[in-house]
Scaffold this motif. Structure first.
Motif, mmCIF file in Angstrom:
data_model
loop_
_atom_site.group_PDB
_atom_site.id
_atom_site.type_symbol
_atom_site.label_atom_id
_atom_site.label_comp_id
_atom_site.label_asym_id
_atom_site.label_seq_id
_atom_site.Cartn_x
_atom_site.Cartn_y
_atom_site.Cartn_z
ATOM 1 N N LEU A 126 0.852 -1.183 0.000
ATOM 2 C CA LEU A 126 0.000 0.000 0.000
ATOM 3 C C LEU A 126 0.889 1.236 0.000
ATOM 4 C CD1 LEU A 126 -2.847 1.258 0.217
ATOM 5 C CD2 LEU A 126 -2.600 1.124 2.696
ATOM 6 N N LEU A 127 1.036 1.826 -1.181
ATOM 7 C CA LEU A 127 1.891 2.994 -1.316
ATOM 8 C C LEU A 127 1.058 4.183 -1.757
ATOM 9 C CD1 LEU A 127 5.016 1.456 -3.110
ATOM 10 C CD2 LEU A 127 4.792 2.068 -0.709
ATOM 11 N N PRO A 128 1.430 5.393 -1.371
ATOM 12 C CA PRO A 128 2.553 5.643 -0.472
ATOM 13 C C PRO A 128 2.176 5.495 0.989
ATOM 14 C CG PRO A 128 1.601 7.711 -1.173
ATOM 15 C CD PRO A 128 0.835 6.628 -1.888
ATOM 16 N N ARG A 129 3.091 4.953 1.763
ATOM 17 C CA ARG A 129 2.915 4.938 3.213
ATOM 18 C C ARG A 129 3.335 6.299 3.769
ATOM 19 N NH1 ARG A 129 6.586 -0.064 4.804
ATOM 20 N NH2 ARG A 129 7.928 1.100 3.388
ATOM 21 N N VAL A 130 2.851 6.616 4.951
ATOM 22 C CA VAL A 130 3.246 7.842 5.634
ATOM 23 C C VAL A 130 4.253 7.456 6.715
ATOM 24 C CG1 VAL A 130 2.490 9.809 7.004
ATOM 25 C CG2 VAL A 130 1.041 8.951 5.145
ATOM 26 N N VAL A 131 5.471 7.972 6.581
ATOM 27 C CA VAL A 131 6.600 7.549 7.409
ATOM 28 C C VAL A 131 7.178 8.746 8.143
ATOM 29 C CG1 VAL A 131 8.848 6.395 7.415
ATOM 30 C CG2 VAL A 131 7.113 5.757 5.704
ATOM 31 N N ILE A 132 7.273 8.656 9.451
ATOM 32 C CA ILE A 132 7.949 9.671 10.264
ATOM 33 C C ILE A 132 9.391 9.251 10.481
ATOM 34 C CG2 ILE A 132 8.166 10.500 12.646
ATOM 35 C CD1 ILE A 132 5.175 10.900 12.717
ATOM 36 N N VAL A 133 10.317 10.182 10.270
ATOM 37 C CA VAL A 133 11.740 9.936 10.537
ATOM 38 C C VAL A 133 12.280 11.097 11.350
ATOM 39 C CG1 VAL A 133 14.024 9.509 9.575
ATOM 40 C CG2 VAL A 133 11.996 8.700 8.338
ATOM 41 N N THR A 134 12.742 10.832 12.562
ATOM 42 C CA THR A 134 13.353 11.894 13.362
ATOM 43 C C THR A 134 14.862 11.920 13.117
ATOM 44 O OG1 THR A 134 13.666 10.492 15.322
ATOM 45 C CG2 THR A 134 11.560 11.670 15.121
ATOM 46 N N GLY A 135 15.456 13.085 13.323
ATOM 47 C CA GLY A 135 16.889 13.228 13.056
ATOM 48 C C GLY A 135 17.197 13.115 11.580
ATOM 49 N N ALA A 136 16.338 13.701 10.734
ATOM 50 C CA ALA A 136 16.412 13.477 9.288
ATOM 51 C C ALA A 136 17.284 14.481 8.548
ATOM 52 C CB ALA A 136 14.997 13.500 8.697
ATOM 53 N N SER A 137 17.980 15.351 9.245
ATOM 54 C CA SER A 137 18.717 16.409 8.558
ATOM 55 C C SER A 137 20.071 15.961 8.031
ATOM 56 C CB SER A 137 18.907 17.606 9.501
ATOM 57 O OG SER A 137 19.692 17.239 10.629
ATOM 58 N N GLN A 138 20.609 14.864 8.537
ATOM 59 C CA GLN A 138 21.920 14.400 8.096
ATOM 60 C C GLN A 138 22.125 12.956 8.542
ATOM 61 O OE1 GLN A 138 25.044 16.668 9.969
ATOM 62 N NE2 GLN A 138 24.387 16.156 12.046
#
Length: 260
Positions: A5-17
């Protein structure tokens, strides 16, 4: 949740580098929507800015101090409100707090607010949405959770505690939510390059570090992203409540020759 099932909604913390950026990029290339955050605002996060430019309809970025629980709650609320769902949470934000066991009380508190409490509170805030989607939580810890070196406290202590957080989230929130931990070892990030550069001969220190890894190299951030992609998929549906070490075999070495 079906990984088809795309697109999934994904949270990513610390995503700046570093690892967080690589995770975000990997999911975006897969076709997912990624809502990332880091402490830096976008003007001071050029890699996040590049993702915003390349994926203007599928990447979203917030400046969040994850040591502040109110900011975490607002971030998760905004993410769910924007898309009406959350399918995967990758709790990655953190940093090395290497002060030694005789660290100050302020270093101790900052370490646990950043490297432990933030992961717990992020999961709590996302729980309702993840229950609806039968989603996945991935907690990024460290190989320091299993064995460490002098001077790495209190960092290693919080990373060890994340192993228990993964277990408790699994047994208390399953089967609606599946939780897995990932413990990277030495990954070739900006932070680790800064550590190399702090020595008088960075290349010699890099080569010495590489020799400590049975696979003959150090890890790439992209490899952590690929593991996250697999663990968040239905193919990994029977993996839960455990933390997977990816350290190039470093933890298999009893001692280094020059330490004998």
């Amino acid at each position: 949740m079906s990984s088809s099932l795309l697109p999934r909604v994904v949270i990513v913390t610390g995503a700046s580098q570093g690892i967080g950026y690589a995770i975000a990029q990997t999911f975006l290339e897969q076709g997912d929507i990624v809502i990332g955050c880091a402490h830096s605002d976008v003007e001071n996060a050029p890699l996040a800015g590049a993702l915003l430019a390349h994926y203007p309809k599928r990447f979203f970025y917030y400046s969040v101090d994850v040591t502040e629980t109110a900011q975490i709650a607002h971030f998760v609320s905004e993410a769910e409100a924007r898309f009406g769902r959350i399918d995967v949470v990758i709790s990655n934000a953190g940093k090395n707090v290497f002060r030694g066991i005789d660290c100050s009380e302020s270093d101790w508190s900052h370490n646990f607010d950043l490297n432990l409490r933030s992961h717990w509170f992020l999961a709590k805030c996302a729980r309702s949405a993840l229950q609806k989607s039968r989603g996945v939580i991935l907690v990024i810890t460290s190989n320091h959770a299993f064995s460490t070196m002098p001077g790495c406290a209190p960092y290693n202590i919080s990373k060890r505690a994340l192993l228990s957080l993964v277990q408790s989230l699994t047994i208390e929130w399953g089967p609606d939510i599946r939780t897995v931990g990932i413990a990277p070892g030495f990954i070739d990030t900006e932070g680790n390059q800064a550590w190399f550069d702090s020595h008088s001969n960075p290349q010699a220190v890099r080569e010495k570090t590489i020799k400590k890894h049975p696979v003959g190299r150090i890890g790439e951030p992209r490899e952590v992203g690929e593991l996250c992609l697999f663990l968040s998929s239905d193919k990994a549906g029977f993996i839960a409540g455990t933390t997977i070490v990816m350290d190039g075999g470093r933890s298999a070495v009893m001692q280094d020759e020059d330490d004998a």
